[in-house]
Design an enzyme around this catalytic site. Structure first.
Site: not given
Length: 574
Positions: A150, A326
């Site tokens: 922070k 695929h």
């Protein structure tokens, strides 16, 4: 790790680091970092085992208890949760009120925080008792990390030993200071680390309670690889590892070949899942017909069913091979050697195998490698590869070889997530299997032992084929696969055509589907699909059952002398 971002720039003076607090579980690289800090005249403050490691290396260290005026207590649960620690991290430099509070209460600024958290995830993965896992929930570490992150305008926070080198380089470049851009990137990474840590704890606690759908769920991962693009070149993509134990595509080691693409990784994952399914160890089931139960006679090579139970297990020395294209199998086979299994898998659909993914359940050998490279292949994945195989593949430098050191567990639990507009769907992994289930014979004729073995194989493959899925199989190999069609009858037609085409490619007169069995991932809604399968040469069917037209489908099977079993288990794969 990826190079720390330098996207943020600032003209404000860079603060010189005077004091650093180090408290780490992972001691890797700690001493080298501390020596670099000491070289820049930075005071070292530390806790417990970290302080001991630094003193053992001959470094001067100030105990955090000396900084706070309180000793560590409660078995180490309380040591850094103190205003002189958090005030030193949170105080806004240059703010008169903050500086007055620091002076009044004897709070010294802490300019650098180096913390990595208690090893909670590895403790859980090791199967430690509940109480021991609870003790591995870090409290002081996350609190300090959040405070420092922070206040990154003034404080640097490092949570990963992989970043020590860049921290040292930054200090050397700026004579003991750090840039705002560097601190901001570190802050972002710090919050990512605490978020992932809390997510792991919340997930574990939900698991301990048996809660499948907690009110909130968080998914976290560690960046493994930034990919060139996603499914298409205009999409960005990356591979993240979740930290789950066991072999998998995210933890596989790439030995050679081009960088993996998004589609390569997705298809390789599908291939590994199928191979693991085919090699599952628990494979017993019972056939029930009316009041009688039937199964293969244990230890007998017979086409006759006897009462009792048996197991179909991939025998020692056998290999399973799957070829994926695929996300769908275009062939799968089981053989006495990798070469035999590969040839079986390839025969199913040699055209679709071009540009596919080949997965093996056993280490890759030279003979099999020579056969595989005859067809353009994108990826080979196996537990290992011998020296001869690696030499063969070296002649194909673009072909990717991935080694997993094992196979994923086919029955492992896991979370499957799919994004939808405004959220995501979450479900458990499909670990359902006919192994251990009662299969019901619904036709006048029960399957023979050979048919039964192929039915089991075909149904396991069908689980990994996009729905609507139809799989023809014979002699431990697929001989026709129909995937992803809007109607089941179309999937059956396609699978039958594949069997004819494969036979033609192999110079055979009869289609490969003659004398085969058929698996369907869901019920036949009408008899038409079953009739097409019978016309293609199938002799036995396995399907979940449950259609309103089951009686018509059964009657059609009886008319044609087919054996059919119901599993009561569906495997839609969308």
């Amino acid at each position: 790790m990826s190079h720390l971002s330098t996207a943020f720039q600032s003209d404000i003076p860079q603060p010189v680091i005077r004091r650093a607090l180090l408290s780490v579980s992972d001691k890797g690289g700690l001493v080298d970092l501390a020596r670099a800090l000491d070289r820049h005249g930075i005071e070292l403050v530390s806790t417990g085992g970290t302080a001991a490691a630094l003193r053992a290396a001959g470094l001067a260290v100030r105990d955090v208890a000396d900084l706070t005026g309180f000793p560590e207590m409660m078995d180490g649960r309380l040591k850094t949760l103190h205003p002189r620690v958090h005030g030193g991290l949170l105080a806004v430099r240059g703010d008169p009120a903050h500086e007055a509070a620091m002076a009044a209460h004897g709070i010294a600024p802490i300019d650098l925080l180096v913390v990595n958290l208690y090893p909670f995830a590895s403790t859980v993965a090791a199967g430690k008792p509940f109480g021991e896992c609870i003790e591995m929930i870090d409290i002081g570490g996350p609190a300090m990390i959040r405070a420092a992150a922070k206040n990154h305008a003034s404080v640097a926070v490092v949570v990963d030993p992989a970043d020590y080198g860049e921290l040292i380089a930054e200090l050397d470049r700026l004579a003991g200071a750090t840039s705002l851009a560097f601190r901001r990137t570190l802050a972002r990474q710090a919050y990512g680390a605490t978020a992932a840590y809390d997510a792991a704890i919340a997930g574990w606690l939900a698991q301990q309670e048996g809660v499948r759908t907690p009110r909130r769920i968080t998914v976290s991962g560690q960046l493994r690889q930034t990919l060139r693009y996603g499914e298409n070149p205009h999409q960005w993509a990356a591979l993240y590892a979740t930290g789950a134990s066991g072999p998998g595509v995210a933890t596989a080691r790439q030995v050679q070949g081009k960088e993996l693409s998004y589609n390569n990784i997705a298809d390789t994952d599908a291939a590994l899942e199928l191979i693991a399914e085919l090699c599952s160890e628990s494979a017993s089931f019972v056939l029930a017909s009316g009041k009688a139960s039937f199964a293969l006679a244990s230890g007998k090579d017979s086409n006759v069913l006897a009462s009792g139970k048996t197991s179909f297990v991939l025998a020692s020395g056998k290999t399973a091979v799957a070829i994926i294209k695929h996300a769908n199998p275009c062939g799968a086979g089981i053989g006495a050697s990798p070469l035999e299994a590969y040839r079986k898998a390839l025969r199913t659909d040699p055209v679709s195998a071009f540009g596919g993914i080949v997965a093996l359940s056993q280490p890759l050998d030279g003979a099999t490698a020579r056969e595989i490279v005859k067809v353009f292949t994108e990826v080979i994945v196996a537990p290992d590869a011998d020296a001869e195989a690696r030499a063969v593949l070296a002649s194909k430098p673009n072909l990717r070889l991935l080694l997993t050191s094992g196979l994923p567990a086919s029955d492992a639990d896991g979370l499957v997530i799919r994004a939808v507009g405004g959220g995501f769907l979450a479900q458990s992994r499909d670990s359902g299997s006919i192994d251990g289930r009662e299969l019901t014979v619904v036709t006048k004729r029960a399957p023979t032992s050979l048919e039964l073995a192929d039915l089991r194989f075909a149904f396991k493959v069908a689980k990994h084929v996009r729905s609507n899925a139809i799989v023809f199989a014979r002699d431990g190999a697929t001989v026709g696969i129909g995937a992803g069609q809007m109607s089941r009858i179309d999937s059956t037609r396609i699978a039958a055509i594949k069997g004819k085409d494969a036979a033609s490619a192999a110079g055979l007169d009869a289609p490969l589907t003659k004398g085969s069995v058929v698996a369907s991932d869901a019920f036949f809604p009408f008899a038409d699909g079953l009739i097409i399968a019978a016309e293609a040469g199938a002799t036995a069917i396995i399907q979940p059952g449950g259609s309103l037209k089951d009686s018509e489908v059964i009657a059609a099977a009886d008319e044609r002398g087919l054996a059919m079993v119901f599993t009561g288990l569906r495997h839609f794969r969308h």
